[in-house]
Enzyme design. Structure first.
Site, PDB file in Angstrom:
ATOM      1  CG  HIS A  64      -1.700  -1.239   1.421  1.00 52.91           C
ATOM      2  ND1 HIS A  64      -2.980  -1.436   0.966  1.00 52.91           N
ATOM      3  CD2 HIS A  64      -1.331  -2.402   2.028  1.00 52.91           C
ATOM      4  CE1 HIS A  64      -3.389  -2.651   1.287  1.00 52.91           C
ATOM      5  NE2 HIS A  64      -2.399  -3.273   1.925  1.00 52.91           N
ATOM      6  CB  SER A 104      13.732  22.185 -14.867  1.00 54.44           C
ATOM      7  OG  SER A 104      13.003  23.392 -15.005  1.00 54.44           O
ATOM      8  CE  LYS A 133      11.888  18.915 -10.757  1.00 56.41           C
ATOM      9  NZ  LYS A 133      10.662  19.395 -11.431  1.00 56.41           N
ATOM     10  CD  GLU A 164       8.891  12.019 -15.494  1.00 56.08           C
ATOM     11  OE1 GLU A 164       7.905  12.752 -15.329  1.00 56.08           O
ATOM     12  OE2 GLU A 164      10.056  12.467 -15.609  1.00 56.08           O
TER      13      GLU A 164
END
Ligand code: ARG
Length: 463
Positions: free
Chosen positions: A160, A281, A287, A294
């Site tokens: 979970h 970024s 970043k 992704e």
């Protein structure tokens, strides 16, 4: 009037836009090599059946070999003549006739494009599936190498997405090896499904010429011949099986990517992405984004879509060939390319992962040892349900006090159960927790070492 495969039957020219709409040469040229291979075998079958004379058969063979060589040059497929070809089968036949004349015009005797496309696809996949399997094995090798590098580093496992129990970081990497091993095996099962020769089925009813299909099967590397010509010309179950195998592999990659995205984030920081596997970024200088991971997670949607789309295409078709089946190829090629590209991208990210065992070990300590505390009481004879109750109360108290097991004094332990002796302190550590695991699939360090050896052995058989 334009010459077409079916010119004899029609009076006028076909509509140019509709011809273009129906054409598949743009994408089925990928089957070129297989179409030539299948055609060479068919010529031999006709010759052995006495349908083709030796002179014609030789002329066809020589021309097809020359065509195969010309296919090494991509410009061959973009000639002016090729622009009018409907599909790879008409392309090869037109080139054959251009080289071999009348002999070439005899090759299509007793044969249909319906079975040709079926045999081409099967030959193509027999070549390509092993390449997918090789990419899967390469990713498995990258994961196993990380498992070895992780040594005795600990991390929490999650259910979970909440801390569950300590495990070895190596056990986590091997957890992602297991589904990939199944993917590899599933592709072998697809190869077995593909392993049937459809030639001899004709357009649907079989062929009237004495073709020795068993011979052709052996000649083309198939271990058996299809059972039914009607089914064989319209059967693309093997395409659905392959799309399913690709989709499920993409699901596995997506879950691996999700784990790596989480564990390389600032919040977890158990792993570090190599700079070469991350992107910055344009605005935020701090970043370090996991774009390739992704993107693989995103692309899994496309491959799942190809599977469901293809099942929808098949479901309404009457048995036998219908043109709808032409839609199989783009689904197949796109899924295959996406899976291969994704496997390679993920392998290269995995190869650069640094393991931050200090951070992950810190997260693997604390209240996630509650099961071990309960096991301690069980070892002293307490029924597990009672032990769970006692430790539950202890955890509730520690949560409110913002403390952990390690901070408890002897008296505090005893207040919860007189069975807690001072040795509970050594019992309740992440290292002793994993050391008490007993089953072969567990995170016990010796079991994990054996699992690594087993995967290494499997990889050695394939290199
Ligand atoms: N391009 C077709 C396909 O991909 C080949 C078979 C065509 N057969 C036919 N009768 N139109 O399915």
């Amino acid at each position: 009037m334009m010459a077409h495969l079916w010119s004899g039957r029609f009076q006028g020219d076909p509509d140019k836009a509709l011809l273009d709409f129906g054409a598949s040469f743009r994408f089925d040229r990928r089957l070129f090599e297989d179409d030539v291979t299948g055609s060479l075998a068919w010529a031999e079958g006709l010759q052995r059946a006495g349908v083709l004379g030796d002179v014609d058969a030789t002329a066809i063979r020589t021309a097809l070999e020359a065509i195969r060589v010309r296919g090494g040059d991509l410009a061959f497929f973009d000639s002016e003549a090729a622009a009018g070809d409907e599909d790879v089968h008409s392309f090869v036949e037109r080139e054959l006739i251009a080289l071999a004349g009348d002999a070439g015009r005899r090759l299509h005797t007793g044969r249909s494009r319906n079975e040709q496309v079926a045999v081409d696809l099967r030959l193509y996949l027999k070549r390509r599936i092993p390449l997918l399997q090789r990419s899967i094995a390469a990713l498995i090798a990258a994961l196993v190498e990380r498992a070895e590098l992780a040594a005795d580093a600990l991390m929490p496992s999650y259910t979970h997405l909440r801390r569950a129990q300590p495990i070895l970081v190596a056990h986590f990497f091997l957890a992602h090896v297991a589904p990939l091993r199944r993917d590899h095996k599933r592709l072998s099962a697809v190869l077995d499904e593909i392993d049937e020769l459809p030639l001899g089925s004709g357009a649907i009813a079989g062929t009237s010429y004495g073709i020795d299909v068993e011979f052709l099967a052996a000649r083309l590397g198939f271990s058996r011949v299809v059972a039914n010509s009607v089914d064989a010309t319209g059967d693309r179950d093997f395409v659905a099986s392959l799309l399913h195998a690709c989709a499920l592999s993409m699901v596995h990659l997506s879950r691996l990517c999700e784990d790596l995205i989480l564990f390389t984030s600032e919040e977890f920081a158990f792993l570090d992405l190599d700079d070469s596997a991350a992107t910055g970024s344009s605005l935020m200088p701090q970043k370090k984004n996991p774009d390739p991971l992704e993107l693989v997670r995103g692309k899994s949607g496309r491959v799942i879509g190809r599977l469901t789309g293809w099942l929808a295409t098949m479901k309404g078709l009457p048995i036998g060939y219908s043109k709808d089946l032409q839609e199989d190829k783009e689904a197949l090629f796109e899924s295959e390319d996406t899976l291969r590209g994704s496997l390679e991208a993920v392998a290269s990210v995995v190869k650069g992962l640094r393991i931050r065992g200090d951070v992950s070990a810190r997260a693997a300590s604390g209240l996630l040892l509650a099961t071990d505390v309960a096991d301690y009481l069980v070892a002293k004879g307490v029924p597990f349900r009672d032990a769970h109750e006692i430790v539950g109360a202890l955890v509730r108290r520690l949560v409110t006090e913002e403390r952990s097991f390690g901070a408890l004094s002897e008296d505090e332990w005893r207040a919860h159960s007189p069975l807690f002796d001072p040795d509970v302190v050594e019992w309740v550590t992440p290292a002793s927790s994993i050391g008490r695991k007993r089953t072969p699939q567990s995170t016990h360090p010796e079991m994990v070492a054996a699992a690594i050896r087993e995967v290494r052995g499997w990889l050695d058989l394939r290199s």
